[in-house]
Design a protein around this motif. Structure first.
Motif, PDB file in Angstrom:
ATOM      1  N   GLY A   1       0.815  -1.209   0.000  1.00  0.00           N
ATOM      2  CA  GLY A   1       0.000   0.000   0.000  1.00  0.00           C
ATOM      3  C   GLY A   1       0.848   1.257   0.000  1.00  0.00           C
ATOM      4  N   GLY A   2       2.078   1.154  -0.415  1.00  0.00           N
ATOM      5  CA  GLY A   2       3.060   2.223  -0.406  1.00  0.00           C
ATOM      6  C   GLY A   2       4.433   1.619  -0.175  1.00  0.00           C
ATOM      7  N   ILE A   3       5.466   2.420  -0.284  1.00  0.00           N
ATOM      8  CA  ILE A   3       6.824   1.938  -0.036  1.00  0.00           C
ATOM      9  C   ILE A   3       7.023   1.831   1.477  1.00  0.00           C
ATOM     10  CG2 ILE A   3       9.284   2.354  -0.398  1.00  0.00           C
ATOM     11  CD1 ILE A   3       8.470   4.242  -2.710  1.00  0.00           C
ATOM     12  N   VAL A   4       7.335   0.648   1.959  1.00  0.00           N
ATOM     13  CA  VAL A   4       7.452   0.422   3.404  1.00  0.00           C
ATOM     14  C   VAL A   4       8.754   1.022   3.915  1.00  0.00           C
ATOM     15  CG1 VAL A   4       7.606  -1.312   5.226  1.00  0.00           C
ATOM     16  CG2 VAL A   4       6.050  -1.659   3.284  1.00  0.00           C
ATOM     17  N   VAL A   5       8.645   1.896   4.923  1.00  0.00           N
ATOM     18  CA  VAL A   5       9.825   2.491   5.551  1.00  0.00           C
ATOM     19  C   VAL A   5       9.714   2.353   7.065  1.00  0.00           C
ATOM     20  CG1 VAL A   5      10.197   4.155   3.683  1.00  0.00           C
ATOM     21  CG2 VAL A   5       8.801   4.802   5.661  1.00  0.00           C
ATOM     22  N   ASP A   6      10.862   2.520   7.743  1.00  0.00           N
ATOM     23  CA  ASP A   6      10.854   2.523   9.199  1.00  0.00           C
ATOM     24  C   ASP A   6      10.817   3.959   9.705  1.00  0.00           C
ATOM     25  OD1 ASP A   6      13.435   3.542   8.956  1.00  0.00           O
ATOM     26  OD2 ASP A   6      14.432   1.730   9.686  1.00  0.00           O
ATOM     27  N   ALA A   7      10.976   4.146  11.004  1.00  0.00           N
ATOM     28  CA  ALA A   7      10.879   5.477  11.598  1.00  0.00           C
ATOM     29  C   ALA A   7      11.997   6.400  11.154  1.00  0.00           C
ATOM     30  CB  ALA A   7      10.872   5.361  13.125  1.00  0.00           C
ATOM     31  N   CYS A   8      13.056   5.844  10.586  1.00  0.00           N
ATOM     32  CA  CYS A   8      14.170   6.655  10.084  1.00  0.00           C
ATOM     33  C   CYS A   8      14.107   6.828   8.574  1.00  0.00           C
ATOM     34  CB  CYS A   8      15.498   6.013  10.484  1.00  0.00           C
ATOM     35  SG  CYS A   8      15.777   5.949  12.267  1.00  0.00           S
TER      36      CYS A   8
END
Length: 422
Positions: free
Chosen positions: A263-270
């Protein structure tokens, strides 16, 4: 450009990432590539001040033309990145990109800030002349021109963009109908009491609103749209249609690179993608909840674009710094100014402060007694108080919040960890 950072997507997130790199002391080359022919500009006014004719195109620009050269940012406008090849394992994060203009752009660091595109309606007649979307500056300019000669406007979609544009069209004296497939307006973002307020407020201003109504097709008259076919079998005459049914994150390049997408490009908190040497920021991403760190959420806002881009810049420089940020949003629909702080998803209680019929009120959302968010309609003091409470890790007792005579800022108290540990 030789090496340095390549930022794909000249969006607000893309520009902020470039600016943050410079602010953090980066002196390496930066290339910012966007497929639009315009330098980076503000998008929120497109459905409000710009569409209404109260702002011109030049006023939307984030920076003067001279800024980019002065900052050492190579801005490439009007070209789309068509492919990216990563180098071997000896240089993680490096590679080269190809553009539609035939350029090859080598890079040592890569960021994707490619945004999202408008969701299309797959129904007969969807390609007729007079059916518009509203996502970029050219869309808004075309819609503004068409509004000048239109008389009957149909807006498909009762979300923020649709209602903002409907308010502009109605303010220009047009006959306006909003068609929403759900059983209430802006249902993904607000509580039923706020949906009902906006329904009645738009109707009071002369806009027709149809709920629980789908669009099954469009009919042609003299080579352009002439009517909208509805799911109940009826038709609406229209000489201008705006389709505002949400957006789809642009994930094509990320998928080509083998990055995780959901559902979008998965990223972490950084802002790190599943390849930790590549970052992504803005509307194209899904991320952990910015306050709890739990689950995945996609945020479409100026605040999120800036916060994620700032985090991405730090990560690219080897200084990842996750920050606890309070999401905030706004929607100006004519004289109705909605300001939102926090995220209301998962609430089990809400408190209405003030009278919706007065068109000045706020709704505070809670879970297990802890403050989650506020929707403030023409109530900036309430918005600021809740935003400060959430930023400082404090709360407002629900039992005291309903009295509009008591300023919320005087009710802020220490917060338990009930929400963040849930």
């Amino acid at each position: 450009m030789t090496g340095g950072t390549l930022i794909v997507g000249a969006s607000q997130a893309g520009l902020q990432l470039a600016v943050s790199l410079r602010q953090l002391g980066d002196t390496e080359p930066i290339a910012l590539v966007g497929e639009e022919r315009h330098p980076p500009y503000q998008r929120p006014p497109l459905s409000k001040e710009f569409l209404a004719g109260h702002a011109d195109a030049e006023s939307l620009a984030f920076r003067s033309p001279a800024y980019y050269a002065d900052a050492g940012i190579d801005l490439v406008s009007g070209e789309r990145v068509t492919g990216i090849t990563l180098a071997g394992s000896g240089r993680p994060g490096s590679g080269a990109a190809r553009t539609s203009g035939g350029r090859t752009l080598p890079f040592d660091r890569l960021a994707l800030t490619v945004g999202a595109g408008p969701r299309r309606l797959d129904v007969p007649g969807a390609g007729l002349d007079g059916i518009c979307s509203l996502r970029d500056r050219d869309d808004a300019a075309e819609l503004r021109t068409r509004l000048g000669s239109a008389s009957r406007v149909v807006v498909v979609g009762g979300g923020f963009i649709g209602l903002e544009a409907a308010a502009v069209a109605r303010g220009l004296g047009k006959d306006v109908t909003v068609v929403e497939a759900a059983d209430r307006l802006i249902a993904r973002a607000v509580a039923p009491v706020v949906s009902e307020f906006y329904l009645q407020a738009h109707r009071r201003r002369g806009t027709r609103v149809l709920l629980s109504t789908g669009v099954t097709g469009f009919e042609e008259t003299n080579g352009r749209v002439g009517a909208v076919r509805l799911s109940d079998g009826s038709t609406l005459p229209a000489d201008l249609v705006l389709v505002g049914v949400g957006v789809v994150p642009r994930t094509e390049l990320a998928e080509q690179l083998g990055l995780e997408c959901d559902g979008g490009i998965v990223v972490d908190a950084c802002a790190r993608t599943s390849n930790p040497h590549i970052t992504a920021a803005g509307d194209c991403t899904v991320q952990p909840h910015p306050l709890t760190g739990l689950g995945r959420i996609r945020l479409e806002s100026v605040q999120n674009a800036v916060a994620q881009a700032t985090a991405a810049a730090a990560t690219l420089l080897g200084r990842p710094e996750p920050a606890r940020t309070v999401p905030w949003f706004w929607s100006y629909q004519g004289d109705l100014k909605l300001q939102i702080a926090g995220l209301a998803a998962g609430y089990d209680e809400y408190v209405v402060r003030g009278e919706p019929d007065d068109e000045r009120f706020s709704v505070l959302y809670y879970r297990r007694g802890e403050l989650l968010a506020v929707d403030a309609v023409n109530s900036p003091a309430d918005y600021m108080a809740v935003r400060k409470a959430l930023t400082d890790g404090r709360t407002v007792p629900a039992a005291l919040a309903a009295d509009p005579a008591t300023p919320l800022k005087t009710l802020l108290t220490a917060r338990t960890d009930a929400v963040t540990s849930a």
